[in-house]
Design an enzyme around this catalytic site. Structure first.
Site, PDB file in Angstrom:
ATOM      1  N   ASP A  35     -72.242 -70.680 -31.001  1.00 34.41           N
ATOM      2  CA  ASP A  35     -72.066 -70.374 -29.713  1.00 34.41           C
ATOM      3  C   ASP A  35     -71.163 -71.551 -29.105  1.00 34.41           C
ATOM      4  OD1 ASP A  35     -72.492 -70.497 -26.772  1.00 34.41           O
ATOM      5  OD2 ASP A  35     -73.891 -69.051 -27.119  1.00 34.41           O
ATOM      6  N   ILE A  36     -70.168 -71.215 -28.314  1.00 37.49           N
ATOM      7  CA  ILE A  36     -68.917 -71.924 -27.641  1.00 37.49           C
ATOM      8  C   ILE A  36     -69.594 -72.797 -26.770  1.00 37.49           C
ATOM      9  CG2 ILE A  36     -67.361 -70.534 -28.530  1.00 37.49           C
ATOM     10  CD1 ILE A  36     -66.919 -69.603 -25.464  1.00 37.49           C
ATOM     11  N   ASN A  98     -81.144 -62.146 -24.162  1.00 39.23           N
ATOM     12  CA  ASN A  98     -81.079 -61.900 -22.676  1.00 39.23           C
ATOM     13  C   ASN A  98     -80.606 -60.497 -22.502  1.00 39.23           C
ATOM     14  OD1 ASN A  98     -81.428 -64.442 -22.431  1.00 39.23           O
ATOM     15  ND2 ASN A  98     -79.266 -65.120 -22.595  1.00 39.23           N
ATOM     16  N   GLY A 104     -79.393 -63.594 -17.825  1.00 38.12           N
ATOM     17  CA  GLY A 104     -78.199 -64.514 -18.304  1.00 38.12           C
ATOM     18  C   GLY A 104     -77.629 -63.811 -19.174  1.00 38.12           C
ATOM     19  N   GLN A 105     -77.347 -62.422 -19.382  1.00 42.01           N
ATOM     20  CA  GLN A 105     -76.530 -61.863 -20.328  1.00 42.01           C
ATOM     21  C   GLN A 105     -75.271 -61.770 -19.870  1.00 42.01           C
ATOM     22  OE1 GLN A 105     -77.516 -57.859 -21.521  1.00 42.01           O
ATOM     23  NE2 GLN A 105     -76.142 -57.713 -23.161  1.00 42.01           N
ATOM     24  N   HIS A 111     -76.982 -59.060 -28.988  1.00 38.01           N
ATOM     25  CA  HIS A 111     -77.052 -60.247 -29.638  1.00 38.01           C
ATOM     26  C   HIS A 111     -78.445 -61.032 -29.443  1.00 38.01           C
ATOM     27  CE1 HIS A 111     -75.513 -61.282 -25.709  1.00 38.01           C
ATOM     28  NE2 HIS A 111     -75.826 -62.839 -25.995  1.00 38.01           N
ATOM     29  N   HIS A 113     -79.719 -65.148 -29.700  1.00 39.61           N
ATOM     30  CA  HIS A 113     -79.605 -66.462 -29.642  1.00 39.61           C
ATOM     31  C   HIS A 113     -80.676 -67.093 -30.650  1.00 39.61           C
ATOM     32  CE1 HIS A 113     -76.761 -66.567 -25.914  1.00 39.61           C
ATOM     33  NE2 HIS A 113     -77.463 -65.507 -25.800  1.00 39.61           N
TER      34      HIS A 113
END
Length: 125
Positions: A35-36, A98, A104-105, A111, A113
């Site tokens: 994750d960035i 999410n 919070g998506q 995907h 997390h």
């Protein structure tokens, strides 16, 4: 259409190699990358290469692929050394989906997390 790559989807662009990412695992059906904006020492996203807007839609359309995403999340945790056991050094990990803006998506491509490397409180949030 669900399952097909979407030209405006960030994660579809990562799968296609059009947007760079730090990929740590890649298979015929899944890609996992860092994750960035990590929220834990280990924060990896696991995505199906097929486009579905969220995990629930993916599970309804292709339950086998949804199961593969969960299996891949476990493989990521193992690779990252965050699997907890009674005898192992891992801290444990959390898998989060999410679904929707309110949850919070921010990228509407299914995907998971995979978060670990620190303790987490319960309930979250």
């Amino acid at each position: 259409m669900a399952g097909e790559s979407q030209a405006d989807c960030l994660f579809c662009k990562i799968v296609a190699g059009e947007v760079p990412a730090t990929v740590i695992r890649d298979s015929e059906t899944m890609t996992a990358f860092r994750d960035i904006n990590p929220q834990a020492p280990t924060h990896v996203l696991v995505i199906p290469k097929a486009h579905y807007p969220d995990a629930a839609t993916l599970a309804a359309a292709e339950p086998q692929l949804a199961a593969e995403m969960l299996r891949e999340a476990g493989e990521v945790a193992e690779q990252e050394g965050i699997v907890a056991s009674e005898t192992g050094p891992g801290t444990g990990y959390r898998v989060v989906f999410n679904t929707g803006h309110g949850a919070g998506q921010t990228v509407f491509h299914a995907h998971a997390h995979v978060l670990g490397g620190r303790g987490f409180n319960w309930p979250p949030g």
